[in-house]
Design a protein around this motif. Structure first.
Motif, PDB file in Angstrom:
ATOM      1  N   UNK A  34       0.834  -1.203   0.000  1.00 55.07           N
ATOM      2  CA  UNK A  34       0.000   0.000   0.000  1.00 55.07           C
ATOM      3  C   UNK A  34       0.874   1.261   0.000  1.00 55.07           C
ATOM      4  N   UNK A  35       1.971   1.238   0.765  1.00 53.65           N
ATOM      5  CA  UNK A  35       2.815   2.420   0.905  1.00 53.65           C
ATOM      6  C   UNK A  35       3.819   2.554  -0.232  1.00 53.65           C
ATOM      7  N   UNK A  36       4.449   1.453  -0.631  1.00 52.82           N
ATOM      8  CA  UNK A  36       5.464   1.507  -1.690  1.00 52.82           C
ATOM      9  C   UNK A  36       4.837   1.904  -3.027  1.00 52.82           C
ATOM     10  N   UNK A  37       3.713   1.311  -3.367  1.00 53.74           N
ATOM     11  CA  UNK A  37       3.053   1.640  -4.633  1.00 53.74           C
ATOM     12  C   UNK A  37       2.512   3.068  -4.590  1.00 53.74           C
ATOM     13  N   UNK A  38       2.057   3.522  -3.409  1.00 55.92           N
ATOM     14  CA  UNK A  38       1.530   4.885  -3.284  1.00 55.92           C
ATOM     15  C   UNK A  38       2.591   5.934  -3.565  1.00 55.92           C
ATOM     16  N   UNK A  39       3.872   5.571  -3.377  1.00 63.97           N
ATOM     17  CA  UNK A  39       4.942   6.532  -3.648  1.00 63.97           C
ATOM     18  C   UNK A  39       4.949   6.965  -5.111  1.00 63.97           C
ATOM     19  N   UNK A  40       4.523   6.093  -6.026  1.00 65.16           N
ATOM     20  CA  UNK A  40       4.570   6.426  -7.451  1.00 65.16           C
ATOM     21  C   UNK A  40       3.653   7.597  -7.801  1.00 65.16           C
ATOM     22  N   UNK A  41       2.358   7.550  -7.481  1.00 70.64           N
ATOM     23  CA  UNK A  41       1.528   8.724  -7.791  1.00 70.64           C
ATOM     24  C   UNK A  41       1.910   9.958  -6.976  1.00 70.64           C
ATOM     25  N   UNK A  42       2.403   9.766  -5.749  1.00 68.12           N
ATOM     26  CA  UNK A  42       2.795  10.917  -4.933  1.00 68.12           C
ATOM     27  C   UNK A  42       3.998  11.629  -5.556  1.00 68.12           C
ATOM     28  N   UNK A  43       5.015  10.843  -5.985  1.00 72.39           N
ATOM     29  CA  UNK A  43       6.196  11.437  -6.627  1.00 72.39           C
ATOM     30  C   UNK A  43       5.806  12.119  -7.935  1.00 72.39           C
ATOM     31  N   UNK A  44       4.920  11.473  -8.706  1.00 72.72           N
ATOM     32  CA  UNK A  44       4.459  12.080  -9.962  1.00 72.72           C
ATOM     33  C   UNK A  44       3.745  13.402  -9.690  1.00 72.72           C
ATOM     34  N   UNK A  45       2.944  13.432  -8.668  1.00 70.57           N
ATOM     35  CA  UNK A  45       2.223  14.651  -8.289  1.00 70.57           C
ATOM     36  C   UNK A  45       3.199  15.767  -7.901  1.00 70.57           C
ATOM     37  N   UNK A  46       4.192  15.425  -7.076  1.00 70.95           N
ATOM     38  CA  UNK A  46       5.191  16.415  -6.686  1.00 70.95           C
ATOM     39  C   UNK A  46       5.972  16.926  -7.895  1.00 70.95           C
ATOM     40  N   UNK A  47       6.279  16.019  -8.831  1.00 72.81           N
ATOM     41  CA  UNK A  47       7.029  16.416 -10.026  1.00 72.81           C
ATOM     42  C   UNK A  47       6.215  17.374 -10.887  1.00 72.81           C
ATOM     43  N   UNK A  48       4.923  17.107 -11.051  1.00 66.38           N
ATOM     44  CA  UNK A  48       4.051  17.984 -11.841  1.00 66.38           C
ATOM     45  C   UNK A  48       3.981  19.373 -11.218  1.00 66.38           C
ATOM     46  N   UNK A  49       4.012  19.426  -9.904  1.00 67.37           N
ATOM     47  CA  UNK A  49       3.953  20.705  -9.203  1.00 67.37           C
ATOM     48  C   UNK A  49       5.324  21.374  -9.081  1.00 67.37           C
ATOM     49  N   UNK A  50       6.358  20.734  -9.630  1.00 65.33           N
ATOM     50  CA  UNK A  50       7.702  21.291  -9.554  1.00 65.33           C
ATOM     51  C   UNK A  50       8.316  21.208  -8.179  1.00 65.33           C
ATOM     52  N   UNK A  51       7.852  20.257  -7.374  1.00 68.45           N
ATOM     53  CA  UNK A  51       8.326  20.121  -5.997  1.00 68.45           C
ATOM     54  C   UNK A  51       9.178  18.874  -5.786  1.00 68.45           C
ATOM     55  N   UNK A  52       9.616  18.248  -6.883  1.00 74.09           N
ATOM     56  CA  UNK A  52      10.444  17.043  -6.739  1.00 74.09           C
ATOM     57  C   UNK A  52      11.719  17.209  -7.554  1.00 74.09           C
ATOM     58  N   UNK A  53      12.867  16.980  -6.936  1.00 71.76           N
ATOM     59  CA  UNK A  53      13.075  16.511  -5.560  1.00 71.76           C
ATOM     60  C   UNK A  53      13.227  17.626  -4.542  1.00 71.76           C
ATOM     61  N   UNK A  54      13.225  18.904  -5.004  1.00 68.40           N
ATOM     62  CA  UNK A  54      13.467  20.010  -4.090  1.00 68.40           C
ATOM     63  C   UNK A  54      12.495  20.078  -2.935  1.00 68.40           C
TER      64      UNK A  54
END
Length: 305
Positions: free
Chosen positions: A54-74
Motif C-alpha cells: 500500500x505504501x510503496x506503490x503509493x509513492x509512485x503517484x505521490x512522486x508524480x504529483x510532486x514532479x508535476x507541481x515542480x516540488x520534486x526533488x526540491x
C-alpha cells in the motif's frame, strides 16, 4: 451553499469551491476503495505485507504529483526530519491497526471506528491538557463511546463469543487513538511543510516498516492478491493527492462534512461486493459514532470562530 454580498444579494460560490468539494468526495471514495482492496488482500496476505505494498506503490503517484507541481526533488528538503518521523511512526501504527480491523470487520463498521479519533482527542485534552469542552461536546463523546458498545453487543450476546469482531473493534479503537496522535503531528507540520512532502515521507516510512515484516512470512504475490495489493497502493496514493487538491481549493471547514460520506461508500461496497449490511445493533452503534463525531466537529468550528 450560497454566499451573500454586503447588499444582501445572493452570490454563487466560486467554481473552485465546487471543485474542492468534488475532490474531497472523490478522496473519500478512493480511501474507501483502498479499504476494500485491503479487505480482499487480507484473505491471503498478512498485515505487514499489505502495508508495504500500500505504501510503496503509493509513492509512485505521490512522486508524480510532486514532479508535476515542480516540488520534486526540491520539495523533499525539510528542516523538521524528526517531525516527519514522529508523524510517520504514529501513522504507521495507525495503519497497522486499521488494516487489522479491516481484516475482521465489514467495511462500514471499520470506517465508523475511524470517526472515534476526534472523540478520543477530547478525552486526551481533558485528562492531559486540562481543557474544558462544552456540555454538548462531552455528551457527543459519551454517545460515541456508547456506539462502540452497541457495535460489540452482537459479538458478546451470542451463544459463542465472536473473537473476530472483538479483535476488529479493539484494533479499530487503537487505530482511532493513534490516528488522533498522528493528526496532532500533521497539524504541527503543516505550518511549514507542504502536504505532498508529508505524504511522501509517511509512505516511505510505512513502506520500510512493512518491509521489515517480510522475514515473518509473506503470501505469494500473484493473481488476485497481487491486484488487490497494487490497487490498495494506487488508490491510497491518489486519495492523498485528491485530498490535498481539495484543501487547496476550499476551506477545511467547508470540506469537513463530506468526510462522513465514507460511511456511504463503505456500506455500498459491503453490499455490492460482499452482499451484507451490518446487523441492526452494529449499524445503530456506527450511526451513533458518526453522528457524535459530526457534533464534535461542528462544536470545534464554533469554538474556533
Amino acid at each position: 451553499m450560497g454566499l451573500t454580498s454586503s447588499s444582501g444579494a445572493s452570490i454563487a460560490p466560486p467554481p473552485s469551491l465546487f471543485a474542492g468539494i468534488g475532490l474531497r468526495i472523490l478522496a473519500t471514495g478512493l480511501f474507501a476503495f483502498m479499504s476494500l482492496c485491503v479487505r480482499l488482500a487480507s484473505v491471503e496476505a498478512p498485515v505487514g505485507q499489505i502495508m508495504f505494498w500500500r505504501s510503496a506503490v503509493a509513492l509512485m503517484p505521490i512522486v508524480a504529483y510532486l514532479a508535476v507541481r515542480g516540488q520534486f526533488p526540491g520539495g523533499l528538503r525539510t528542516r523538521y526530519p524528526f517531525g516527519h518521523v514522529k508523524r510517520s511512526l504514529f501513522g504507521f501504527v495507525a495503519m497497522a491497526f486499521s488494516f487489522l480491523s479491516l481484516s475482521y470487520l465489514p467495511l462500514a463498521l471499520a470506517a465508523a471506528l475511524g470517526f472515534l479519533a476526534p472523540l478520543l482527542v477530547i478525552s486526551i485534552a481533558v485528562l492531559f491538557l486540562h481543557e474544558r469542552p462544552g456540555f454538548l461536546v462531552v455528551l457527543a463523546a459519551l454517545v460515541g463511546f456508547a456506539g462502540v458498545g452497541f457495535m460489540l453487543l452482537p459479538a458478546l450476546a451470542g451463544p459463542s463469543l465472536d473473537m473476530g469482531t472483538v479483535i476488529g473493534v479493539g484494533a479499530g479503537i487503537a487505530m482511532a487513538a493513534t490516528t488522533a496522535a498522528a493528526k496532532i503531528e500533521i497539524k504541527r507540520l503543516t505550518a511549514t511543510e507542504p502536504p505532498g512532502t508529508i505524504a511522501f515521507y509517511f509512505a516511505l516510512v510505512c513502506a520500510v516498516g512493512g518491509l521489515t515484516t517480510a522475514p515473518f512470512g509473506w503470501a505469494a504475490t500473484d493473481g488476485a492478491t497481487l491486484a488487490w495489493l497494487v490497487g490498495a497502493g494506487l488508490t491510497g496514493g491518489l486519495a492523498h493527492i485528491a485530498m490535498t487538491e481539495a484543501i487547496a481549493r476550499a476551506p477545511v471547514s467547508t470540506l469537513a462534512p463530506f468526510e462522513y460520506t465514507a460511511m456511504l461508500w463503505a456500506m455500498g461496497f459491503d453490499l455490492l461486493v460482499f452482499g451484507l449490511l451490518p446487523v441492526p445493533l452494529s449499524l445503530l452503534g456506527a450511526g451513533l459514532i458518526v453522528g457524535a463525531a459530526a457534533v464534535v466537529a461542528v462544536g470545534e468550528r464554533k469554538r474556533r470562530s
